[in-house]
Structure formats: C-alpha cells, structure tokens
Motif scaffolding. Sequence first.
Motif, PDB file in Angstrom:
ATOM      1  N   UNK A 176      88.983   4.519 -84.379  1.00 34.38           N
ATOM      2  CA  UNK A 176      87.580   4.900 -84.542  1.00 34.38           C
ATOM      3  C   UNK A 176      86.881   4.891 -83.188  1.00 34.38           C
ATOM      4  N   UNK A 177      86.863   6.044 -82.561  1.00 30.45           N
ATOM      5  CA  UNK A 177      86.167   6.272 -81.296  1.00 30.45           C
ATOM      6  C   UNK A 177      86.571   5.243 -80.231  1.00 30.45           C
ATOM      7  N   UNK A 178      87.837   5.199 -79.864  1.00 29.71           N
ATOM      8  CA  UNK A 178      88.263   4.270 -78.805  1.00 29.71           C
ATOM      9  C   UNK A 178      87.611   4.622 -77.469  1.00 29.71           C
ATOM     10  N   UNK A 179      87.232   3.597 -76.735  1.00 29.14           N
ATOM     11  CA  UNK A 179      86.592   3.787 -75.433  1.00 29.14           C
ATOM     12  C   UNK A 179      87.409   3.180 -74.293  1.00 29.14           C
ATOM     13  N   UNK A 180      87.789   1.931 -74.430  1.00 28.98           N
ATOM     14  CA  UNK A 180      88.469   1.250 -73.338  1.00 28.98           C
ATOM     15  C   UNK A 180      89.976   1.405 -73.396  1.00 28.98           C
ATOM     16  N   UNK A 181      90.594   1.436 -72.207  1.00 30.90           N
ATOM     17  CA  UNK A 181      92.050   1.471 -72.143  1.00 30.90           C
ATOM     18  C   UNK A 181      92.489   0.807 -70.845  1.00 30.90           C
ATOM     19  N   UNK A 182      93.556   0.006 -70.931  1.00 31.12           N
ATOM     20  CA  UNK A 182      94.053  -0.736 -69.772  1.00 31.12           C
ATOM     21  C   UNK A 182      95.576  -0.793 -69.839  1.00 31.12           C
ATOM     22  N   UNK A 183      96.227  -0.431 -68.738  1.00 33.82           N
ATOM     23  CA  UNK A 183      97.685  -0.470 -68.637  1.00 33.82           C
ATOM     24  C   UNK A 183      98.093  -1.744 -67.920  1.00 33.82           C
ATOM     25  N   UNK A 184      98.796  -2.606 -68.618  1.00 31.46           N
ATOM     26  CA  UNK A 184      99.229  -3.872 -68.043  1.00 31.46           C
ATOM     27  C   UNK A 184     100.475  -3.667 -67.181  1.00 31.46           C
ATOM     28  N   UNK A 185     100.775  -4.654 -66.362  1.00 28.16           N
ATOM     29  CA  UNK A 185     101.892  -4.538 -65.417  1.00 28.16           C
ATOM     30  C   UNK A 185     103.232  -4.400 -66.129  1.00 28.16           C
ATOM     31  N   UNK A 186     103.344  -4.952 -67.341  1.00 27.98           N
ATOM     32  CA  UNK A 186     104.620  -4.897 -68.066  1.00 27.98           C
ATOM     33  C   UNK A 186     104.759  -3.643 -68.927  1.00 27.98           C
ATOM     34  N   UNK A 187     103.800  -2.723 -68.841  1.00 28.33           N
ATOM     35  CA  UNK A 187     103.866  -1.482 -69.613  1.00 28.33           C
ATOM     36  C   UNK A 187     103.084  -1.503 -70.903  1.00 28.33           C
ATOM     37  N   UNK A 188     102.589  -2.663 -71.298  1.00 25.13           N
ATOM     38  CA  UNK A 188     101.746  -2.744 -72.485  1.00 25.13           C
ATOM     39  C   UNK A 188     100.409  -2.054 -72.215  1.00 25.13           C
TER      40      UNK A 188
END
Length: 357
Positions: free
Chosen positions: A328-340
């Motif tokens: 539902x309307x995602x805004x934030x996104x973050x790529x962690x060092x382990x690929x998550x």
Amino acid sequence: MRALLLLISFALAANAAEWTISTFAGDGVKGGGGDGGPATAAQTDNPFGVVRGPDGAIWFCEYTGQRIRRVARDGTISTIAGTGAKGYSGDGGPALQAAFNLPHELRFDASGDLYIVDMTNHTVRKIDMKTKIITTIAGNGKPGYSGDGGPAKDAQLKQPHSIQFGPGGDLYVCDIGNNVIRRIDMKTGLISTFAGTGKPGVTPDGAPIAGTPLKGPRSLDFDKQGNLWLATREGNQVFKFDLKAGKIHHIAGTGAKGFTGNGGPAREATLSGPKGIAIDAGGNVWLADCESHSIRMINMKTGNLELIAGLNQKGDGPDGDPLQCKMARPHGIFCDADGTVFIGDSEAHRVRLLRRK
C-alpha cells in the motif's frame, strides 16, 4: 509477440522465485503502541524512510506517526524521537520531547549522528546521538526558495523529501517543492543549489547538471563510484548524475505514468510515482514505485526493469511470495550490505523485508 511475452513472464517468475518477503515491523494496524516488545507485534503509523544505523539497529520514521523508531538486533522496538503530536518544537532539548510535521526520511552521518527530513516544517533536523539533543540544521521553518550561499539554517526549503550524504560528506537534499537538489557543505554549513532550475521541466539525456531542469526530484542515493541517483516523482523517471563529468544520464522511465515494461529495457518502461530509490552492493537500482504499490529493480547488468514485489494493486499481502504480496503505497527502501532489502510499506503500516532464498 506472443513468444516475447512468454519469455518476459518466465523471466519474472524465475526472478520472483529467488526472493521471499516477510514483515519486519508492524502488525498492520495504524498506531504507535508496542514499544519494548517485538517489532512484529507493534503498531506503526505510515513508515517511510528506513536505514540501518551504525549501532546495527534498523531505524525508520513514521510519516503520520510523527516519530522516529528503532528496532534493535533482538527485534525489540522503541521510540527514539517525537512525542507523536504534529508540530515544530523541541530544538535544543531531548529528541523524545520534540514535535515533527511529517518526517519523511532519515540518514546517519559518518560520526553516527542522525539527520531527519521534517517535510512540512520545511527543515532538516539533527539528533546528536551522544546527547540525544535535537536541532535544526537546514531551513528556517517557512516554505520558500532562498538562502543559497549562506547558512543552511537560515535558508528556505519547500517540502524537502529525501536526503543522502555524498562521497565528500556533504548533505544533498531533494527540495521537491522547488524542483531542485540542494547541497549543504557540512564543513561550513553553507547551502547551495546543486541541480535544477527552480521550475519543473524535461531533463534531457546527457545534459549538464548545471542549468538543467528537473521534474519533481523526490528521492536520491549514491553508488560506490560516487554517482548520484535520482527518482523523479512527477517525471516518472530515474537519472544518474555523473558528478565527475557533470552530466545527467537517463536510466529508466519514458516519462509517462504507468506500469509497463517489466522484464524489458528500463528506459522503455513506465513508472508510477517512484518515491524511494536505493542502490545495492552490486550497483542495481531499487525503486519503491509508490502508485503501482510495487518494488521494481533496474538490473544494471542487463539494463532491464524487473518487478520484484507487488501486484499493482493496493493492499496488505501475506508473507512468502513477493509477487503475491499486495502493498500500500510504499515510500521507503533501503538495501542492506548483506543483500536484504527493507521497505517502508507505508499505508499497510509495516516495514517489510525482501531476502534471497
């Protein structure tokens, strides 16, 4: 044509099989309860920006919850800043007693201090993580476009959205209401316009950074080579800014709003109000494509745009198969060092994560 469609469908299915989606924080109920307990059992309120802190915890801001929250490595959630009331107060005092007005994104600097875009206060604020004291470092609280060449705290911003630290330590701000990217020299505290003209316009491929218009510069990140990546909300495109050459390169989106082109060349695809961008360790570009309720990824080896999660339908889907999980309307996104990959699934009131199987 039929053969091509079958190949694209197969590629999407194969790609989806590599990932699984699960809830990291939030029980799907809008609210602010649950501190001191498991993050998955807590209530959250429109999680937007998300990032891993230098302490190893995951931090996120609640846009309509007016709070900054932290999930420790043991999965316990707590509130770090914000009373939950909307306002603009607390500077010079404890961050827990401060009021925000739609905090949008947060980032840590090299010293471990936390910076927050306080969107409709038209400011960027800082929490000293040693003292837990909050201050305003950019914006005077009034919407406008002024102050270039002077102290950032005396300047005017207009609904800033995304921030990120560049390779030299300066802070870049998506000043979306002014259709520009501002840059704060963190050594001097002075602010300047880095890109954009102050008016929305077409951004041609190969154009110089200086003097070229932008159309809704919404979210930014930097890759390992020091290039700035920008998602434009109204422009429905993704650009790479080569800071060394001073050029802008068009990477994804035709400029039209839509949900086409998955599995094909990213430049020929349509996007739908991208509101989050993050670069993973392999250089791939991840998008929170807000209005299509999906997560899409530009595979930089192939140049193709891949659908990773979501159905282009608003909802609150189950854990498991990411292509069966409505968002539902995602805004934030973050790529962690382990690929998550962490997602602020805003109106589902969850922070989700994508992980390779």
